[in-house]
Design a protein around this motif. Structure first.
Motif, short mmCIF file in Angstrom:
data_model
loop_
_atom_site.label_atom_id
_atom_site.label_comp_id
_atom_site.label_asym_id
_atom_site.label_seq_id
_atom_site.Cartn_x
_atom_site.Cartn_y
_atom_site.Cartn_z
N PHE A 23 28.09 -74.64 33.02
CA PHE A 23 29.30 -75.09 32.38
C PHE A 23 29.61 -74.69 31.10
CE2 PHE A 23 32.02 -79.21 30.85
CZ PHE A 23 33.24 -78.62 31.62
N ALA A 24 28.57 -73.88 30.32
CA ALA A 24 28.90 -73.54 28.89
C ALA A 24 30.14 -72.59 29.03
CB ALA A 24 27.58 -72.82 28.47
N LEU A 25 30.33 -71.78 29.88
CA LEU A 25 31.30 -70.80 29.80
C LEU A 25 32.93 -71.45 29.96
CD1 LEU A 25 29.80 -67.47 31.67
CD2 LEU A 25 30.39 -67.70 29.22
N PRO A 26 32.98 -72.16 31.17
CA PRO A 26 34.14 -72.85 31.20
C PRO A 26 34.63 -73.93 30.10
CG PRO A 26 32.76 -73.45 33.09
CD PRO A 26 31.91 -72.45 32.13
N ALA A 27 33.42 -74.48 29.86
CA ALA A 27 33.80 -75.28 28.60
C ALA A 27 34.41 -74.67 27.38
CB ALA A 27 32.22 -76.14 28.25
N GLY A 28 33.73 -73.52 26.91
CA GLY A 28 34.04 -72.71 26.02
C GLY A 28 35.57 -72.44 26.10
N THR A 53 41.21 -65.77 33.43
CA THR A 53 41.83 -64.50 32.53
C THR A 53 41.30 -64.75 31.10
OG1 THR A 53 43.50 -64.45 34.11
CG2 THR A 53 43.72 -63.52 31.95
N GLU A 54 41.38 -66.01 30.76
CA GLU A 54 40.81 -66.34 29.28
C GLU A 54 39.48 -65.89 29.07
OE1 GLU A 54 42.25 -70.00 27.72
OE2 GLU A 54 44.26 -69.69 28.28
N LEU A 55 38.48 -66.38 30.17
CA LEU A 55 37.17 -65.86 29.99
C LEU A 55 36.90 -64.54 29.93
CD1 LEU A 55 35.46 -68.57 32.49
CD2 LEU A 55 35.10 -68.19 29.86
N ALA A 56 37.57 -63.67 30.81
CA ALA A 56 37.62 -62.19 30.70
C ALA A 56 38.38 -61.81 29.49
CB ALA A 56 38.58 -61.62 32.01
N GLU A 57 39.04 -62.35 28.55
CA GLU A 57 39.57 -61.85 27.36
C GLU A 57 38.36 -62.27 26.53
OE1 GLU A 57 42.86 -62.89 24.05
OE2 GLU A 57 42.63 -63.93 25.83
N GLY A 58 37.56 -62.98 26.36
CA GLY A 58 36.53 -63.20 25.52
C GLY A 58 35.53 -62.56 25.91
N GLY A 87 38.85 -67.67 15.49
CA GLY A 87 38.95 -69.05 15.76
C GLY A 87 39.21 -69.42 17.32
N ASP A 88 40.38 -68.61 17.72
CA ASP A 88 41.00 -68.93 18.98
C ASP A 88 40.12 -68.27 20.07
OD1 ASP A 88 42.09 -66.20 17.73
OD2 ASP A 88 42.83 -66.15 19.82
N LEU A 89 38.98 -67.70 19.94
CA LEU A 89 38.19 -67.13 20.71
C LEU A 89 36.73 -67.67 20.54
CD1 LEU A 89 38.86 -63.34 20.99
CD2 LEU A 89 38.95 -64.97 22.81
N LEU A 90 36.32 -68.51 19.63
CA LEU A 90 35.12 -69.17 19.27
C LEU A 90 34.48 -69.80 20.43
CD1 LEU A 90 33.09 -69.24 17.11
CD2 LEU A 90 34.27 -71.02 16.09
N GLY A 91 35.36 -70.68 21.08
CA GLY A 91 34.85 -71.51 22.36
C GLY A 91 34.34 -70.66 23.49
N ARG A 92 35.02 -69.47 23.60
CA ARG A 92 34.61 -68.64 24.83
C ARG A 92 33.11 -67.77 24.37
NH1 ARG A 92 40.58 -66.56 25.45
NH2 ARG A 92 40.57 -67.42 23.67
#
Length: 419
Positions: free
Chosen positions: A63-68, A209-214, A342-347
């Motif tokens: 869950f670490a990746l989707p949570a990010g 898609t957002e995970l791929a961006e990260g 900052g907008d990518l920090l979670g991922r």
């Protein structure tokens, strides 16, 4: 004047975050002792007992990746409040089941799994909140304080409180655990402001898609990618020995179970010293120097532990390792906050935690195999120490002087945020 006012607001907001973190880490420390103790009262099957530990790690891998990615979309303070509230409810329900005598080992597994998923969100949110909360303040100082609250809550207070209260009344530690998480949620109400990434308001893509961006950003940022690899290597190699610590202390050094508690306590003191000294060392030298020196000290400590048979020297060296690894973690955490948009920090944190936490069970398993093959936990410590010197060498080669002040990385960060 404006800068002083901003720093003042940052200090107040950091105090709210640290107070919440202190309460939740106390709850974590109590739970990490109380849940295994509860499991032992329900079964003596070693596979089921070992499975509980694996279950507690599983959410970080799953869950670490989707949570990010989720934390890059929502208000991170609210996510932390909801996660701590969820943990309070689950642990409170467990306390009720224990009091009623209706708990089973499978219920313990389920509770540990649910708490683990909420922990991924809460801990990740606390980490990515740091830059927004600190403002113009020192990230090194903020990260060291966050590390210190974790060490005090989980090592010095949570463990002893969990074991002592369980011995008195099995329901008691779960009640305290639930209250701790509830307090952690309530305290965050005092953290005023919005902590939703600016780009989250424009987010229209799905999580994949957002995970791929990260991942794409991480691939382009060679410095951060190298730091992820370095953090994973330190985690994997040091866990070879850390997983064998109890065997090293009791079988090799000949300590009693009670003395082992004191041995681990020395490690906690070392961790606090590392948290206190890291910001000063960074100011006196550089982040790169502290990172290289800290990793080398980790290697020296474990190498020394593998060569000594003195309990006093072994404990002192373990304290040195704890101080060094905490200093390294503070440098890595600050670098992550500084270099990642900052907008990518979670991922990016999701990828980071998946690598680092995923390395822990692998390192533990390999450490057991190594001790079995070499015939002594001391030899595993010696091997781990020598490998850590190799990791320090990798860091020396891959991180050039001034790497953490890379203007191109800063420019890339600005360009990304201005898109």
């Amino acid at each position: 004047m404006a800068g002083s006012a901003a720093r003042g607001r940052g200090d107040r907001r950091l105090r709210w975050l640290l107070a919440s973190s202190a309460a939740s880490n106390l709850g974590d420390g109590i739970g990490k002792v109380a849940f295994p103790l509860l499991a032992v009262t329900l079964t003596r099957d070693p596979l089921l007992i070992a499975g509980l530990s694996a279950t507690q790690f599983l959410p970080w891998l799953l869950f670490a990746l989707p949570a990010g990615a989720l934390l890059d979309r929502v208000d991170r303070r609210r996510a932390m409040i909801l996660a701590n509230g969820a943990r309070a409810v689950v642990v409170g329900g467990t306390a009720a089941l224990v009091a009623a005598g209706g708990v089973t080992i499978w219920m313990v597994y389920a509770a540990a799994l649910l708490i683990g998923f909420a922990e991924v969100v809460a801990d990740s949110a606390a980490n990515v909140l740091i830059p927004a909360v600190v403002g113009e303040g020192s990230l090194d100082s903020a990260n060291s304080k966050l590390q210190a609250t974790e060490i005090v809550g989980q090592t010095f207070l949570g463990g002893p409180v969990g074991s002592a209260t369980f011995a008195l009344f099995a329901t008691f530690p779960f009640l305290l655990n639930s209250v701790g998480f509830a307090i952690a949620a309530v305290v965050l109400i005092g953290l005023a402001g919005s902590y939703r990434p600016r780009t989250a308001e424009r987010a229209t893509t799905d999580l994949r898609t957002e995970l791929a961006e990260g991942f794409r950003w991480l691939k382009r940022s060679r410095l951060v990618l190298r730091l992820v690899v370095l953090a994973g290597a330190i985690s994997l190699v040091s866990e070879l020995a850390q997983a064998q610590l109890v065997l090293y202390a009791i079988e090799y050094l000949g300590l009693s179970e009670a003395a082992f508690g004191l041995f681990a306590f020395v490690g906690g003191i070392g961790g606090l010293l590392g948290a206190a000294l890291a910001p000063r060392l960074v100011k006196a030298f550089s982040r790169r120097a502290v990172l290289l020196g800290g990793t080398a000290c980790c290697g020296a400590a474990f190498t020394g532990m593998g060569l000594t048979s003195s309990p006093v020297a072994g404990a002192a060296l373990f304290g040195l390792f704890a101080a060094a690894v905490v200093a390294v973690n503070i440098v890595l955490g600050t670098a992550r906050h500084t270099l990642v948009p900052g907008d990518l920090l979670g991922r990016v944190l999701g990828v980071w935690r998946t690598v680092v936490w995923g390395a822990i069970p692998i390192g533990a398993l390999l450490g057991g195999v190594l001790t079995h093959a070499l015939g002594s936990p001391a030899r595993t410590f010696l091997t781990s120490g020598l490998l850590l010197f190799g990791v320090a060498g990798f860091a020396f080669v891959s991180l050039r002087p001034g790497a953490f002040d890379d203007e191109s990385a800063t420019e890339e960060r600005v360009l990304h945020q201005d898109r």
